[in-house]
Scaffold this active site. Structure first.
Site, PDB file in Angstrom:
ATOM      1  N   TYR B  14       0.850  -1.199   0.000  1.00  0.00           N
ATOM      2  CA  TYR B  14       0.000   0.000   0.000  1.00  0.00           C
ATOM      3  C   TYR B  14       0.889   1.254   0.000  1.00  0.00           C
ATOM      4  O   TYR B  14       0.693   2.167  -0.804  1.00  0.00           O
ATOM      5  CB  TYR B  14      -0.881  -0.080   1.239  1.00  0.00           C
ATOM      6  CG  TYR B  14      -1.850   1.042   1.510  1.00  0.00           C
ATOM      7  CD1 TYR B  14      -3.189   0.936   1.114  1.00  0.00           C
ATOM      8  CD2 TYR B  14      -1.472   2.168   2.237  1.00  0.00           C
ATOM      9  CE1 TYR B  14      -4.108   1.935   1.418  1.00  0.00           C
ATOM     10  CE2 TYR B  14      -2.385   3.167   2.544  1.00  0.00           C
ATOM     11  CZ  TYR B  14      -3.695   3.054   2.130  1.00  0.00           C
ATOM     12  OH  TYR B  14      -4.600   4.045   2.432  1.00  0.00           O
ATOM     13  N   ASP B  38     -11.885   7.286   6.278  1.00  0.00           N
ATOM     14  CA  ASP B  38     -10.699   8.148   6.237  1.00  0.00           C
ATOM     15  C   ASP B  38     -11.140   9.593   6.131  1.00  0.00           C
ATOM     16  O   ASP B  38     -11.468  10.054   5.028  1.00  0.00           O
ATOM     17  CB  ASP B  38      -9.809   7.754   5.059  1.00  0.00           C
ATOM     18  CG  ASP B  38      -8.460   8.462   5.093  1.00  0.00           C
ATOM     19  OD1 ASP B  38      -8.285   9.410   5.880  1.00  0.00           O
ATOM     20  OD2 ASP B  38      -7.578   8.062   4.305  1.00  0.00           O
ATOM     21  N   ASP B  96      -3.174   4.052  10.334  1.00  0.00           N
ATOM     22  CA  ASP B  96      -4.155   3.222   9.629  1.00  0.00           C
ATOM     23  C   ASP B  96      -4.272   1.867  10.314  1.00  0.00           C
ATOM     24  O   ASP B  96      -3.259   1.261  10.674  1.00  0.00           O
ATOM     25  CB  ASP B  96      -3.698   2.956   8.183  1.00  0.00           C
ATOM     26  CG  ASP B  96      -4.073   4.064   7.220  1.00  0.00           C
ATOM     27  OD1 ASP B  96      -4.659   5.078   7.644  1.00  0.00           O
ATOM     28  OD2 ASP B  96      -3.759   3.901   6.021  1.00  0.00           O
TER      29      ASP B  96
END
Lengths: 120, 120
Positions: B14, B38, B96
């Site tokens: 990612y 997000d 995250d």
């Protein structure tokens, strides 16, 4: 909902409570019916007695926390931090995510660390 | 459940996908029905079209990711990472947390960053 500053101050107080060996300073940050999942993937610990026992053991073991980066907030009721916990003979890399109640107490803590994040 | 190594490799992919400007490399890590939050506190984005649009915009904006600490796993289906995202004129400190499906695809992404975590 608590402010960003309140949530970040609470996470810093959690770190400081560990580092001064003050278990009550840590457990007092949690709501009486809070849920602690440490590590994620293990069964949750729920409520005052379970939380007091868990943190009592961790602080008694001499666990010290060192932030790896500044504490993060969110646009909601959560804050998160990456840190390394050191206990005699072991280091663990962790990311904690804390969810807050309206009164500023932690209602949920989720600790992300896996077998590969432990160094002896 | 994917292994620790698979989950951590996916999070690294990612980061690498952003840094090489390869939006398909990023979006291909997600399940078709994945949910992206997000930042945490904003409404979730759900499903392939929303995910492709969100990451298409982010990569087009020139967002680059730099890990602040090693990626963490868990004892379950989650991995997490603390990083700083840089877009022209702005830096954002983020944590995250990704949840994985049995096939190794990301089924949920939650990004923790607040107004105070943005520097211009």
């Amino acid at each position: 909902m608590p402010t960003q500053e309140q949530m970040k101050s609470t996470l810093q107080a959690y770190v400081d409570g560990f580092n001064s060996g003050d278990v009550a300073a840590v457990t007092g940050l949690f709501a009486d019916d809070a849920v602690v999942v440490d590590p994620v993937g293990n069964p949750p610990m729920e409520g005052r007695a379970a939380i007091d026992e868990f943190y009592g053991n961790a602080v008694s073991a001499g666990a010290k926390l060192s932030l790896d980066a500044p504490i993060r907030g969110s646009h909601g009721d959560r804050a998160a931090m990456a840190f390394t916990v050191t206990v005699p003979g072991m280091r663990v890399r962790v990311i904690d995510v804390m969810t807050f109640g309206a009164d500023g107490k932690i209602v949920r803590m989720e600790a992300h660390w896996g077998p590969d994040d432990v160094e002896s």
